[in-house]
Motif scaffolding. Structure first.
Motif, PDB file in Angstrom:
ATOM      1  N   THR A 133      38.611  -8.573 -14.326  1.00 46.27           N
ATOM      2  CA  THR A 133      37.422  -9.607 -14.999  1.00 46.27           C
ATOM      3  C   THR A 133      37.087  -9.300 -16.507  1.00 46.27           C
ATOM      4  O   THR A 133      37.080  -8.139 -16.542  1.00 46.27           O
ATOM      5  CB  THR A 133      36.248  -9.461 -14.021  1.00 46.27           C
ATOM      6  N   GLY A 135      34.355 -10.151 -19.444  1.00 50.20           N
ATOM      7  CA  GLY A 135      33.282 -10.802 -19.766  1.00 50.20           C
ATOM      8  C   GLY A 135      32.261  -9.948 -20.446  1.00 50.20           C
ATOM      9  O   GLY A 135      32.543  -8.776 -20.475  1.00 50.20           O
ATOM     10  N   LYS A 138      25.895  -7.904 -18.253  1.00 49.90           N
ATOM     11  CA  LYS A 138      24.682  -8.332 -18.379  1.00 49.90           C
ATOM     12  C   LYS A 138      23.644  -7.627 -17.674  1.00 49.90           C
ATOM     13  O   LYS A 138      22.408  -7.260 -17.942  1.00 49.90           O
ATOM     14  CB  LYS A 138      24.714  -9.722 -17.603  1.00 49.90           C
ATOM     15  N   ILE A 146      27.227  -6.718 -13.207  1.00 42.18           N
ATOM     16  CA  ILE A 146      27.164  -8.386 -13.171  1.00 42.18           C
ATOM     17  C   ILE A 146      27.714  -8.400 -14.541  1.00 42.18           C
ATOM     18  O   ILE A 146      27.306  -8.088 -15.674  1.00 42.18           O
ATOM     19  CB  ILE A 146      25.830  -8.995 -13.091  1.00 42.18           C
ATOM     20  N   THR A 148      29.187 -11.837 -17.207  1.00 41.20           N
ATOM     21  CA  THR A 148      29.115 -13.299 -17.622  1.00 41.20           C
ATOM     22  C   THR A 148      30.693 -13.572 -18.410  1.00 41.20           C
ATOM     23  O   THR A 148      31.022 -12.912 -19.462  1.00 41.20           O
ATOM     24  CB  THR A 148      28.186 -13.856 -18.590  1.00 41.20           C
ATOM     25  N   THR A 149      31.438 -14.255 -17.768  1.00 41.60           N
ATOM     26  CA  THR A 149      32.615 -14.701 -18.320  1.00 41.60           C
ATOM     27  C   THR A 149      32.587 -15.441 -19.382  1.00 41.60           C
ATOM     28  O   THR A 149      31.732 -16.206 -19.696  1.00 41.60           O
ATOM     29  CB  THR A 149      33.682 -15.232 -17.232  1.00 41.60           C
ATOM     30  N   ASN A 152      31.213 -18.830 -18.976  1.00 40.53           N
ATOM     31  CA  ASN A 152      29.872 -18.883 -18.421  1.00 40.53           C
ATOM     32  C   ASN A 152      29.803 -18.889 -16.957  1.00 40.53           C
ATOM     33  O   ASN A 152      28.850 -19.430 -16.154  1.00 40.53           O
ATOM     34  CB  ASN A 152      28.929 -19.882 -19.035  1.00 40.53           C
ATOM     35  N   LYS A 153      30.740 -17.984 -16.297  1.00 41.60           N
ATOM     36  CA  LYS A 153      30.488 -17.740 -14.878  1.00 41.60           C
ATOM     37  C   LYS A 153      30.094 -16.444 -14.619  1.00 41.60           C
ATOM     38  O   LYS A 153      30.050 -15.666 -15.343  1.00 41.60           O
ATOM     39  CB  LYS A 153      32.104 -17.860 -14.284  1.00 41.60           C
ATOM     40  N   LYS A 154      29.333 -16.303 -13.753  1.00 39.24           N
ATOM     41  CA  LYS A 154      28.542 -14.984 -13.276  1.00 39.24           C
ATOM     42  C   LYS A 154      29.379 -14.229 -12.232  1.00 39.24           C
ATOM     43  O   LYS A 154      29.619 -14.770 -10.988  1.00 39.24           O
ATOM     44  CB  LYS A 154      27.071 -15.231 -12.706  1.00 39.24           C
TER      45      LYS A 154
END
Length: 276
Positions: A133, A135, A138, A146, A148-149, A152-154
């Motif tokens: 992943t 991103g 956060k 956590i 954020t891609t 804007n995907k969590k």
């Protein structure tokens, strides 16, 4: 009968007196111990705060110390009441082992979270690639991280998955090298194409001059002569400069009549006349 009642009363009085002293002692141990545990937690928080540790790590360690101290105080208070704590400790140990076996995955994530907080391979706000992943970080929690891609995907990633593989931190260094490839036709002027790329680079003040840009022919491909262009930019300007270079070089080549080859096939059809 009166003698028996008097003896019973005396016996009860003795038992209550002895038990009352033990109960009072246990309460004193419990109250004083809770106060001391809170003081120890405060000391740990202050000492770790002076060392500029992560707030999550400070909270975790201080609470862990507090729970350990309270557990010790509770066992001491029970022992003062005459309760055998050996079997109690054994039961707690067995229960802890059973819970540990049932929560192996969670404990693995927990341990990984503690390691990440201590060693800090990345921090909140960094742009990373981990566990498949990519991103912006956060939040770093005890069990998961956590992200954020870019679209804007969590994404919630288990910590064990992150520490179990490679971690690429794009924000760790202040600058990044942008690697680009531009191809021209074999019939085009190499010196002219190189000069145009240099002009495009010079016109953008986001491209750093130290280290200096590098432009060279990297490959004589099947249908093109490929230029390798290495330029250095600030991490925050990486994608802006990449979009700028691709668009501007294409427009400049078109304006100057330099072709950018693309894969193609020529098909030749040959017919035969069958004369009987």
């Amino acid at each position: 009968m009166n003698i028996n009642l008097e003896q019973l009363y005396t016996r009860l009085t003795e038992i209550v007196a002895v038990f009352g002293i033990k109960l009072l002692s246990a309460l004193i141990i419990l109250i004083a111990g809770m106060w001391i545990a809170k003081q120890i937690r405060g000391i740990v928080e202050r000492v770790m705060g002076k060392s500029d540790n992560d707030p999550i790590l400070i909270s975790f360690v201080s609470n862990l110390v507090y729970i350990a101290a309270v557990t010790f105080v509770a066992i001491a208070a029970l022992a003062q009441l005459g309760i055998q704590t050996t079997s109690f400790i054994a039961v707690l140990g067995a229960a802890g082992l059973a819970v540990g076996l049932a929560l192996q995955g969670s404990l693995s994530n927990f341990a990984s979270g503690v390691l990440m907080i201590i060693f800090r391979p990345f921090k909140v706000g960094d742009f990373i690639d981990a566990a498949g992943t990519m991103g912006v970080v956060k939040e770093i929690q005890i069990f998961s991280t956590i992200l954020t891609t870019p679209d804007n995907k969590k994404v919630i990633v288990p910590n064990a998955s992150i520490t179990g593989g490679n971690i690429t931190n794009f924000s760790a260094m202040p600058t990044r090298r942008l690697d680009l490839t531009f191809g021209i036709g074999y019939e085009d002027d190499i010196d002219k194409a190189k000069s145009l790329i240099e002009q495009v680079i010079a016109e953008n003040n986001k491209i750093l001059t130290d280290p200096a840009p590098t432009i060279g022919i990297s490959e004589l491909a099947d249908s093109s002569v490929n230029f390798a262009v290495w330029i250095w930019v600030a991490g925050a300007d990486y994608f802006d400069v990449m979009f700028y270079m691709n668009e501007t070089v294409k427009k400049r080549f078109d304006a100057e009549g330099i072709s950018i080859p693309f894969p193609q096939q020529d098909v030749y059809v040959k017919t035969f006349n069958n004369n009987n």
